[in-house]
Motif scaffolding. Sequence first.
Motif, PDB file in Angstrom:
ATOM      1  N   LYS A 283       0.907  -1.165  -0.062  1.00 49.11           N
ATOM      2  CA  LYS A 283      -0.022   0.007   0.161  1.00 49.11           C
ATOM      3  C   LYS A 283       0.690   1.158   0.064  1.00 49.11           C
ATOM      4  CE  LYS A 283      -3.866   2.102   2.639  1.00 49.11           C
ATOM      5  NZ  LYS A 283      -4.841   2.202   1.339  1.00 49.11           N
ATOM      6  N   LEU A 284       0.594   2.172  -1.065  1.00 45.30           N
ATOM      7  CA  LEU A 284       1.501   3.448  -1.081  1.00 45.30           C
ATOM      8  C   LEU A 284       0.613   4.349   0.103  1.00 45.30           C
ATOM      9  CD1 LEU A 284       1.907   3.807  -4.970  1.00 45.30           C
ATOM     10  CD2 LEU A 284       3.558   2.763  -3.168  1.00 45.30           C
ATOM     11  N   ALA A 285       1.873   5.280   0.353  1.00 44.82           N
ATOM     12  CA  ALA A 285       1.349   6.237   1.201  1.00 44.82           C
ATOM     13  C   ALA A 285       2.275   7.523   1.101  1.00 44.82           C
ATOM     14  CB  ALA A 285       0.920   6.119   2.597  1.00 44.82           C
ATOM     15  N   VAL A 286       1.951   8.661   1.796  1.00 39.92           N
ATOM     16  CA  VAL A 286       3.162   9.522   2.161  1.00 39.92           C
ATOM     17  C   VAL A 286       3.164   9.602   3.476  1.00 39.92           C
ATOM     18  CG1 VAL A 286       3.546  12.227   1.816  1.00 39.92           C
ATOM     19  CG2 VAL A 286       2.244  10.948  -0.029  1.00 39.92           C
ATOM     20  N   TYR A 287       4.769   9.359   3.726  1.00 41.05           N
ATOM     21  CA  TYR A 287       5.221   9.352   4.999  1.00 41.05           C
ATOM     22  C   TYR A 287       6.240  10.527   5.348  1.00 41.05           C
ATOM     23  CZ  TYR A 287       7.582   7.660   9.055  1.00 41.05           C
ATOM     24  OH  TYR A 287       8.314   7.561  10.434  1.00 41.05           O
ATOM     25  N   LYS A 288       5.776  11.333   6.122  1.00 39.78           N
ATOM     26  CA  LYS A 288       6.505  12.825   6.401  1.00 39.78           C
ATOM     27  C   LYS A 288       7.110  13.373   5.266  1.00 39.78           C
ATOM     28  CE  LYS A 288       8.291  11.382  10.969  1.00 39.78           C
ATOM     29  NZ  LYS A 288       9.289  11.205  12.006  1.00 39.78           N
ATOM     30  N   PHE A 336      -6.727  -5.561  11.788  1.00 39.54           N
ATOM     31  CA  PHE A 336      -6.306  -4.274  11.479  1.00 39.54           C
ATOM     32  C   PHE A 336      -6.594  -3.720  10.207  1.00 39.54           C
ATOM     33  CE2 PHE A 336      -2.582  -5.234   9.665  1.00 39.54           C
ATOM     34  CZ  PHE A 336      -1.928  -4.440   8.931  1.00 39.54           C
ATOM     35  N   HIS A 337      -6.934  -2.313   9.900  1.00 34.08           N
ATOM     36  CA  HIS A 337      -6.799  -1.731   8.671  1.00 34.08           C
ATOM     37  C   HIS A 337      -6.001  -0.566   8.672  1.00 34.08           C
ATOM     38  CE1 HIS A 337      -8.486  -1.064   4.655  1.00 34.08           C
ATOM     39  NE2 HIS A 337      -8.523   0.124   5.038  1.00 34.08           N
ATOM     40  N   PHE A 338      -5.176  -0.567   7.796  1.00 34.81           N
ATOM     41  CA  PHE A 338      -4.405   0.616   7.662  1.00 34.81           C
ATOM     42  C   PHE A 338      -4.953   1.551   6.541  1.00 34.81           C
ATOM     43  CE2 PHE A 338      -0.562   2.620   5.331  1.00 34.81           C
ATOM     44  CZ  PHE A 338      -0.196   3.724   5.978  1.00 34.81           C
ATOM     45  N   PHE A 339      -5.207   2.948   6.901  1.00 34.90           N
ATOM     46  CA  PHE A 339      -5.756   3.841   6.016  1.00 34.90           C
ATOM     47  C   PHE A 339      -4.622   4.875   5.332  1.00 34.90           C
ATOM     48  CE2 PHE A 339      -9.122   3.079   9.011  1.00 34.90           C
ATOM     49  CZ  PHE A 339     -10.205   2.660   8.361  1.00 34.90           C
ATOM     50  N   ALA A 340      -3.962   5.568   6.156  1.00 29.08           N
ATOM     51  CA  ALA A 340      -2.997   6.462   5.680  1.00 29.08           C
ATOM     52  C   ALA A 340      -2.175   7.097   6.885  1.00 29.08           C
ATOM     53  CB  ALA A 340      -3.950   7.926   5.084  1.00 29.08           C
ATOM     54  N   CYS A 341      -1.335   8.249   6.430  1.00 33.00           N
ATOM     55  CA  CYS A 341      -0.368   8.802   7.431  1.00 33.00           C
ATOM     56  C   CYS A 341      -0.694  10.113   7.816  1.00 33.00           C
ATOM     57  CB  CYS A 341       1.043   8.622   6.848  1.00 33.00           C
ATOM     58  SG  CYS A 341       1.820   7.011   6.860  1.00 33.00           S
ATOM     59  N   THR A 342      -0.446  10.590   8.996  1.00 30.63           N
ATOM     60  CA  THR A 342      -0.417  11.993   9.292  1.00 30.63           C
ATOM     61  C   THR A 342       0.607  12.703   8.931  1.00 30.63           C
ATOM     62  OG1 THR A 342       0.420  11.818  11.615  1.00 30.63           O
ATOM     63  CG2 THR A 342      -1.864  11.529  11.358  1.00 30.63           C
ATOM     64  N   ASN A 343       0.600  13.930   8.785  1.00 32.90           N
ATOM     65  CA  ASN A 343       2.012  14.797   8.608  1.00 32.90           C
ATOM     66  C   ASN A 343       3.022  14.397   9.571  1.00 32.90           C
ATOM     67  OD1 ASN A 343       0.623  15.859   6.498  1.00 32.90           O
ATOM     68  ND2 ASN A 343       0.606  18.157   7.286  1.00 32.90           N
ATOM     69  N   ASN A 344       2.998  14.202  10.641  1.00 29.47           N
ATOM     70  CA  ASN A 344       4.080  13.823  11.601  1.00 29.47           C
ATOM     71  C   ASN A 344       4.492  12.296  11.532  1.00 29.47           C
ATOM     72  OD1 ASN A 344       2.004  12.732  12.889  1.00 29.47           O
ATOM     73  ND2 ASN A 344       1.920  14.325  14.605  1.00 29.47           N
ATOM     74  N   GLY A 345       3.829  11.613  10.798  1.00 36.04           N
ATOM     75  CA  GLY A 345       4.303  10.205  10.504  1.00 36.04           C
ATOM     76  C   GLY A 345       3.647   9.224  11.098  1.00 36.04           C
ATOM     77  N   PHE A 368      -8.897   6.788  19.054  1.00 40.01           N
ATOM     78  CA  PHE A 368      -9.684   8.273  18.857  1.00 40.01           C
ATOM     79  C   PHE A 368     -10.843   7.934  19.398  1.00 40.01           C
ATOM     80  CE2 PHE A 368      -6.821   8.341  14.650  1.00 40.01           C
ATOM     81  CZ  PHE A 368      -6.129   9.466  15.423  1.00 40.01           C
ATOM     82  N   PRO A 369     -11.445   8.824  20.224  1.00 43.01           N
ATOM     83  CA  PRO A 369     -13.086   8.932  20.546  1.00 43.01           C
ATOM     84  C   PRO A 369     -14.011   9.346  19.698  1.00 43.01           C
ATOM     85  CG  PRO A 369     -12.031  10.909  21.245  1.00 43.01           C
ATOM     86  CD  PRO A 369     -10.766  10.143  20.489  1.00 43.01           C
ATOM     87  N   ILE A 370     -13.740   8.472  18.554  1.00 43.05           N
ATOM     88  CA  ILE A 370     -15.061   8.412  17.390  1.00 43.05           C
ATOM     89  C   ILE A 370     -15.428   7.299  17.213  1.00 43.05           C
ATOM     90  CG2 ILE A 370     -14.012  10.920  16.600  1.00 43.05           C
ATOM     91  CD1 ILE A 370     -12.381   9.345  14.620  1.00 43.05           C
ATOM     92  N   GLU A 371     -16.514   7.679  16.334  1.00 41.64           N
ATOM     93  CA  GLU A 371     -17.407   6.237  15.758  1.00 41.64           C
ATOM     94  C   GLU A 371     -16.564   5.490  14.936  1.00 41.64           C
ATOM     95  OE1 GLU A 371     -20.237   9.759  15.298  1.00 41.64           O
ATOM     96  OE2 GLU A 371     -18.139   9.442  15.051  1.00 41.64           O
ATOM     97  N   ILE A 372     -16.773   4.208  14.766  1.00 44.83           N
ATOM     98  CA  ILE A 372     -16.125   3.095  13.891  1.00 44.83           C
ATOM     99  C   ILE A 372     -16.517   3.788  12.515  1.00 44.83           C
ATOM    100  CG2 ILE A 372     -16.020   0.613  12.772  1.00 44.83           C
ATOM    101  CD1 ILE A 372     -14.430   1.073  15.864  1.00 44.83           C
ATOM    102  N   ALA A 373     -15.402   3.940  11.764  1.00 44.87           N
ATOM    103  CA  ALA A 373     -15.633   4.387  10.460  1.00 44.87           C
ATOM    104  C   ALA A 373     -15.200   3.185   9.331  1.00 44.87           C
ATOM    105  CB  ALA A 373     -14.520   5.513  10.081  1.00 44.87           C
ATOM    106  N   ASN A 374     -15.648   3.342   8.268  1.00 45.77           N
ATOM    107  CA  ASN A 374     -15.445   2.421   7.084  1.00 45.77           C
ATOM    108  C   ASN A 374     -14.422   3.098   6.151  1.00 45.77           C
ATOM    109  OD1 ASN A 374     -17.158   4.060   5.936  1.00 45.77           O
ATOM    110  ND2 ASN A 374     -18.970   2.710   6.017  1.00 45.77           N
ATOM    111  N   TRP A 375     -14.186   4.464   6.242  1.00 43.82           N
ATOM    112  CA  TRP A 375     -13.196   4.896   5.352  1.00 43.82           C
ATOM    113  C   TRP A 375     -12.600   6.164   6.225  1.00 43.82           C
ATOM    114  CZ3 TRP A 375     -12.964  10.016   3.856  1.00 43.82           C
ATOM    115  CH2 TRP A 375     -12.039  10.570   2.909  1.00 43.82           C
ATOM    116  N   MET A 376     -11.277   6.400   6.305  1.00 42.69           N
ATOM    117  CA  MET A 376     -10.531   7.551   7.025  1.00 42.69           C
ATOM    118  C   MET A 376      -9.584   8.023   6.250  1.00 42.69           C
ATOM    119  SD  MET A 376      -9.594   7.682  11.091  1.00 42.69           S
ATOM    120  CE  MET A 376      -8.494   6.283  11.058  1.00 42.69           C
TER     121      MET A 376
END
Length: 441
Positions: A283-288, A336-345, A368-376
């Motif tokens: 899976k491709l992503a942008v890391y830092k 688990f499911h990997f979605f993406a990276c934040t700016n700080n890695g 995170f104190p949020i609902e279960i998501a199917n996309w993030m």
Amino acid sequence: MSQTAATMRERVPDDVIEDILGHLPVKSLTRFRCFSKSWNSIITDTTFINKHLKLNLNQSESSMSTNTHSGYLLYTTEDKDSSSSSKELCTVACNNDRTLTQVSRFEIPSFFGKYMIVGFCNGLFCLASHEKELCHIIYLWNPSIRMCKKLVATRFNRKHNEGASIGFAYDSLNNDFKILRIVCDLMFNGSEAEAEIYTLSSDSWRKVVTSMQSLSGCEVTEPKLGTIRCVWGPFTFYNGALHALAFTTGYLYILSFDISDESFHEIMMPRNHLDGMTNYFNKLAVYKGLLANFVFSNDFGNEHNGRVLCHIWVMEEYGVPESWTRKFVMEWAWTFHFFACTNNGELLIKNASGLASIDPENQNQNIFPIEIANWMAFSANSMESLVLLDRDRESEREEEEEKNSNVCSMDDLGSALGSGGGLGSSSGLGSSGDGHSRVTV
């Protein structure tokens, strides 16, 4: 026009009004469309919409350094009853103290039930479906102004099962939104993939040549691949190009598509990065700020079942295969499911604990104190725009032209009947013929 609006128009020049409106948020502008016809004309004008978008982009970039948060999480969720009317698109700000602040919450139209978000930028979302009968239909959706646009792409005549990979990005050089669609056979029968591109400015599709230029450098050890056989989404936008994993005979590589000059390139994978792996996926992503390849594989050396290794490879110098560096190897449970990276890695994942971020350097996890998501997804800014609003203006113009056309045709009704002629069913009144439609949701 109201008396107040008329008085203001007499006192304030149009260019001053336009400049003031250009600095207002989208929510205010959608309200001010009702203030007067002249204001509605300004706000729905394509030139004004583009100017407003550029101002928002500049303000977003200048404010990033002074923000009290590290970016924004976007996610889709639905109530436990899973009813189609309960799905929502949410945006929250990630504060520096690791708390979250809700920014927006939009109900997702029910007719998107079989569609998923495949890309977003500058307040506009692109949705597509994996179902065979729907894979040629794509939607552009602007939740801020509650408008969407249905696009009908080419139905390529494939003998085998066809799959479509969709990339969506904003071309800043040409001030245009573009969709890349690559269709290939899922049966790996060796036929070449076909590609087409949609541009919002022209509101049309056109085929693009899928020949590539090599970025790999040495043609002796890493020859030009030349032909695209199969592409796996999702696409990752980085350095002005869309990137996706691609395959041709004997090679797995990264396909890049320059969004401005619309040319394809190939980027070779890290050497020997799959050695010893028999069950894996990439899976491709942008890391830092760098293009990264995440490789997930079975951990056969672990005595506990159900574990997976995550290898994080980063391309230190874009386009140079020799610069691939393996930064980390992490161990996770399969659930688990990997979605993406934040700016700080930090990595955005969904595991047994819910939605979370994890730091690969120390493997600290933040639930995170949020609902279960199917996309993030993660975004450095939270932009809203007026894009597609001018399409509403075009729709109103078409409706007015159709209305006038119908009136004229009624004037000719008597002569048509008097001459013994019939009323044909193929007059084509109100048909744009472009295969697209605009909907307010």
